[in-house]
Design a protein around this motif. Sequence first.
Motif, PDB file in Angstrom:
ATOM      1  N   ALA A 114      52.166  94.679  51.394  1.00 13.16           N
ATOM      2  CA  ALA A 114      51.837  93.267  51.152  1.00 13.16           C
ATOM      3  C   ALA A 114      51.472  92.554  52.444  1.00 13.16           C
ATOM      4  N   THR A 115      52.078  92.959  53.551  1.00 15.46           N
ATOM      5  CA  THR A 115      51.928  92.193  54.790  1.00 15.46           C
ATOM      6  C   THR A 115      51.056  92.878  55.830  1.00 15.46           C
ATOM      7  N   PHE A 116      50.799  94.182  55.705  1.00 15.44           N
ATOM      8  CA  PHE A 116      49.925  94.840  56.677  1.00 15.44           C
ATOM      9  C   PHE A 116      48.492  94.355  56.466  1.00 15.44           C
ATOM     10  N   ARG A 118      47.469  91.535  55.996  1.00 14.69           N
ATOM     11  CA  ARG A 118      47.547  90.555  54.897  1.00 14.69           C
ATOM     12  C   ARG A 118      47.340  91.192  53.527  1.00 14.69           C
ATOM     13  N   GLY A 119      47.693  92.484  53.399  1.00 11.30           N
ATOM     14  CA  GLY A 119      47.667  93.095  52.071  1.00 11.30           C
ATOM     15  C   GLY A 119      46.736  94.280  51.947  1.00 11.30           C
TER      16      GLY A 119
ATOM     17  N   LEU B 151      47.944  91.379  62.776  1.00  6.06           N
ATOM     18  CA  LEU B 151      47.941  92.596  61.938  1.00  6.06           C
ATOM     19  C   LEU B 151      48.954  92.505  60.808  1.00  6.06           C
ATOM     20  N   GLY B 153      50.742  89.852  58.015  1.00  2.00           N
ATOM     21  CA  GLY B 153      50.646  88.498  57.501  1.00  2.00           C
ATOM     22  C   GLY B 153      50.457  88.451  56.009  1.00  2.00           C
ATOM     23  N   ALA B 154      50.088  87.274  55.539  1.00  2.00           N
ATOM     24  CA  ALA B 154      49.905  87.068  54.101  1.00  2.00           C
ATOM     25  C   ALA B 154      48.915  85.933  53.895  1.00  2.00           C
TER      26      ALA B 154
END
Lengths: 358, 358
Positions: A114-116, A118-119, B151, B153-154
């Motif tokens: 989900a976070t790498f 931003r998805g 690198l 985030g969301a």
Amino acid sequence: METLRVELGSRSYPILIGQGLLRERSLFEQHLRARDLLVVSNTVVAPLYLDVLEASLQPRRVVAAILPDGESHKTLATVGRVLDVLVANRFGRDCAVVALGGGVVGDMAGFAAATFQRGVAFAQVPTTLLAQVDSSVGGKTGVNHPGGKNLIGAFHQPVVVVADTRTLATLPPRELRAGLAEVIKYGLICDADFFAWLEARMDALLAADPAALAHVIRRSCEIKAEIVGRDEREHGDRALLNLGHTFGHAVESATGYTEWLHGEAIGAGLVMAACMSRESGYLTSEELERVTRLVARAGLPTHVSNVKPDIALQHMRIDKKVQAGKIRLVLPRGIGSAFVTADYAEPALSRTLEAHLG
Amino acid sequence: METLRVELGSRSYPILIGQGLLRERSLFEQHLRARDLLVVSNTVVAPLYLDVLEASLQPRRVVAAILPDGESHKTLATVGRVLDVLVANRFGRDCAVVALGGGVVGDMAGFAAATFQRGVAFAQVPTTLLAQVDSSVGGKTGVNHPGGKNLIGAFHQPVVVVADTRTLATLPPRELRAGLAEVIKYGLICDADFFAWLEARMDALLAADPAALAHVIRRSCEIKAEIVGRDEREHGDRALLNLGHTFGHAVESATGYTEWLHGEAIGAGLVMAACMSRESGYLTSEELERVTRLVARAGLPTHVSNVKPDIALQHMRIDKKVQAGKIRLVLPRGIGSAFVTADYAEPALSRTLEAHLG
């Protein structure tokens, strides 16, 4: 093989259930397009199934991240290690993360996906009963905070769930029982017939009878897929899936995630929720007795002696369902129905905690 | 006050721009409903504006998390501290996080809001030119990894952006110039008239002329809101907003986020992108000269001496836009137009890096 579907518009995805699916390379080719794959697993599951899965993912580039086992490692720091592996291998936004393991592995691999960047894409390959019936479906990902369970996370749906029921043959009996807690939950919240079926077939389930387990996985995923499709972000009915979890999470938090498996805590949590319902007039004594008996027959605790009631209450107060300072509870109303309420008597909550804790 | 709107269906939100908005309690009452608020700021901005903002948020419960200043602190560990504050104060899913500061504060506060309890409400109160024209709009949140910029985030859209242009009066000149890099970018990618206006009015902007700044903020937000509304998740045109950023991020990463402000690195990045376009036949020498001159007149670097070309290239290879191992670049095509391409000559890239770095 059976195929169910979680209907979420452009984010819809299939749940594939069957014996030996881990070996079916064509399934992974069909449902997982990325050329760079990170398989996230743990030190218990990887020695059993990583080679098999990697063979089915060939000839693509496959890197593995093997995490320590257990809920106590489900932290932001461990997810940071997964992200480090993705960066170190220069994976791009077009990679995919594959979770091979139980709920803890799936939650962390999913949060990393989900976070790498931003998805990125994400696939679930659950190898425990609990993950196959519950945590691999629905897109909840995240980690624990010392202050509370699953307080940090994201909604991030997988592109496919591949549940190979043959992996349950190597599942320790304690883990099998833990998975049954979530199964009992489904019956209690919305399917009285399924609850009765579980009462009739509990011995077969405890003996890991393949046909009985297959039925349980299919029916559980059907119920979960239907509810998630209606309410992905838990603005409404999805909260019903948390029956027993406010109590159960408090048990897990209060014991540092090391004493009880998630499913064991949920077993006790179901009994406490049922007790609250009886206290509040939503369950008869006979219905409470049926819930308590089924949880006990599944080999799950109905009483937790190493958690004090007041400590549990403190942990319940930081549950995600707290609104305007009041703990909202999911309570059964009869067998096969449940609702969310903050309208209950505080003394009933105290009596419930004192009856089942400490 | 001017009001623009980012149109994203149920996640649409207003951008409010004007003098003295920080003091307008009614705005915050109208657009931010949560009763529990965490204001995230830093050690530079908090002494200037935290009291004013807190007064406008009364009588609600307001807690502050004050972070160290600077891009080098934009890490998962710092976001972890923000999450700790949310948990320690027992904030629920119905709280909101308010970012008071520049792009770094906004990115981290937004990522904390995206991941706390799997997502809580979030408001942007940008106090730098860069944040007011760019980073506060569009929902990109996240942190840097030692291996590369942003690198982790969301995507998490704010519920409102409140840009009080009076805060720019206290902005250090270096920060003002850094913000102008993103402004020049908007002209270069899609508005030749705006680019020409910047050429004509650069002196007024550098003198912090309120009317000139107000025009720049409004036009920049209009362009960004329109592009984000069309392509929230950067499957298409939104990538154009990254013009200069692949080069710029490499400069930032290679210098440990301590030597150059983000906008300064983007200034040099714009020149490198324009140079690549000239090398590839998409810009005339005269157009390249216009870009270089405008960046230089804004007081931004057009050459970065403390980064070696080969080191920059290594950092570019882990950019989020890499696909199938090839660095994709956003390149201007004339003034006022841009496109994404992986179809360029490697020697042109080497020549560009060598001309502007080391």
